[in-house]
Design a protein around this motif. Structure first.
Motif, mmCIF file in Angstrom:
data_model
loop_
_atom_site.group_PDB
_atom_site.id
_atom_site.type_symbol
_atom_site.label_atom_id
_atom_site.label_comp_id
_atom_site.label_asym_id
_atom_site.label_seq_id
_atom_site.Cartn_x
_atom_site.Cartn_y
_atom_site.Cartn_z
ATOM 1 N N ARG A 67 20.359 -2.094 1.354
ATOM 2 C CA ARG A 67 19.222 -1.301 1.821
ATOM 3 C C ARG A 67 18.149 -2.205 2.389
ATOM 4 N N THR A 68 17.332 -1.622 3.234
ATOM 5 C CA THR A 68 16.182 -2.339 3.784
ATOM 6 C C THR A 68 14.924 -1.846 3.083
ATOM 7 N N VAL A 69 14.211 -2.757 2.481
ATOM 8 C CA VAL A 69 12.942 -2.419 1.843
ATOM 9 C C VAL A 69 11.869 -2.359 2.921
ATOM 10 N N VAL A 70 11.121 -1.271 2.959
ATOM 11 C CA VAL A 70 10.113 -1.070 3.997
ATOM 12 C C VAL A 70 8.730 -0.906 3.373
ATOM 13 N N SER A 71 7.713 -0.904 4.231
ATOM 14 C CA SER A 71 6.331 -0.818 3.762
ATOM 15 C C SER A 71 6.056 0.460 2.991
ATOM 16 N N GLY A 72 6.805 1.516 3.286
ATOM 17 C CA GLY A 72 6.630 2.771 2.561
ATOM 18 C C GLY A 72 7.036 2.679 1.102
ATOM 19 N N ASP A 73 7.746 1.611 0.732
ATOM 20 C CA ASP A 73 8.146 1.424 -0.668
ATOM 21 C C ASP A 73 7.016 0.842 -1.515
ATOM 22 N N LEU A 74 5.957 0.373 -0.857
ATOM 23 C CA LEU A 74 4.794 -0.126 -1.585
ATOM 24 C C LEU A 74 4.007 1.053 -2.152
ATOM 25 N N VAL A 75 3.729 1.013 -3.433
ATOM 26 C CA VAL A 75 2.966 2.084 -4.089
ATOM 27 C C VAL A 75 1.561 1.559 -4.392
ATOM 28 N N SER A 76 0.555 2.192 -3.785
ATOM 29 C CA SER A 76 -0.825 1.749 -3.939
ATOM 30 C C SER A 76 -1.538 2.557 -5.011
ATOM 31 N N GLU A 77 -2.437 1.879 -5.746
ATOM 32 C CA GLU A 77 -3.243 2.586 -6.735
ATOM 33 C C GLU A 77 -4.303 3.455 -6.065
ATOM 34 N N ASP A 78 -4.552 3.214 -4.777
ATOM 35 C CA ASP A 78 -5.490 4.008 -3.991
ATOM 36 C C ASP A 78 -4.747 4.560 -2.787
ATOM 37 N N ARG A 79 -4.583 5.862 -2.739
ATOM 38 C CA ARG A 79 -3.813 6.474 -1.661
ATOM 39 C C ARG A 79 -4.423 6.216 -0.286
ATOM 40 N N ASP A 80 -5.727 5.975 -0.250
ATOM 41 C CA ASP A 80 -6.391 5.738 1.031
ATOM 42 C C ASP A 80 -6.182 4.320 1.548
ATOM 43 N N ILE A 81 -5.720 3.436 0.683
ATOM 44 C CA ILE A 81 -5.434 2.053 1.092
ATOM 45 C C ILE A 81 -3.930 1.854 0.997
ATOM 46 N N SER A 82 -3.264 2.029 2.113
ATOM 47 C CA SER A 82 -1.800 1.957 2.170
ATOM 48 C C SER A 82 -1.385 1.439 3.539
#
Length: 208
Positions: free
Chosen positions: A104-119
């Protein structure tokens, strides 16, 4: 100042009645002085991918992040005084990805931010490819910074100044990297430039 063309990520302005040096200063401030958010510190808990830790960290740092200049401050201006930062000057993003049954390719969408507005500005930016059995687990801390520190903090991908069709006018074209609207980048650049000019004026006046 006249807006010639504008979208969320691009703006084209016609400047009239100002010196070229001032117009160019606005352009330079848009690149180097306007703060934007980027990943700066990374704690790698597990990395069995083909990428070295340093390369993985560099790729994460170059992912453009949505930025909120109202809620976050530069670390050096934060009253927390902590090198680890606080909720006013840093954001935690977590990556926990593995390839179990197939590559699989890991993409930026796999990053989970504690602040939804900073993603990430896009969820489809490739980070690393994992073979079956490989995994990546890390904590990434994002903070505000300026383009003069590192290119990852440049809020715009393009900031160009050209001569206008009318004598004595200049066209300023700014294209956002996605973290901030192009209009906000220009307005913040002007605000910061005016602040610096006032500081110089006060300093010179005080010296006299």
């Amino acid at each position: 100042m006249k807006v010639l063309q504008e979208t969320e990520d691009t703006i084209s302005l016609q400047l009239e009645g100002v010196d070229r040096s001032y117009a160019n200063a606005v352009r330079r401030f848009a690149i180097s002085e306007v703060p934007s958010m980027a990943i700066d510190d990374i704690v790698i808990l597990e990395n069995s991918s083909v990428l070295y830790d340093e390369i993985l960290a560099h790729r994460l740092g170059m992912i453009p992040l949505k930025t909120d200049l109202e809620r976050y401050v530069l670390p050096e201006k934060c009253d927390c005084g902590s090198p680890l930062g606080c909720q006013k000057c840093r954001v935690l993003l977590v990556l926990d990805a593995s390839a179990k049954d197939k590559p699989r390719t890991v993409v930026s969408g796999d990053l989970v931010s504690e602040d939804r507005d900073i993603s990430p500005t896009s969820p489809n930016i490739p980070i690393v490819k994992l073979a079956v059995g490989q995994s990546v687990k890390l904590e990434a801390y994002a903070r505000l910074g300026r383009g003069k520190e590192h290119a990852k903090w440049q809020p715009c991908s393009i900031a160009a100044l050209t001569d206008g069709k009318k004598e004595g006018t200049f066209n300023l074209n700014v294209e956002s990297a996605g973290g901030l609207p192009a209009r906000e980048i220009v307005m913040k650049a002007i605000e910061l430039l005016e602040k610096k000019l006032k500081e110089i004026q006060v300093a010179v006046g005080g010296a006299q």
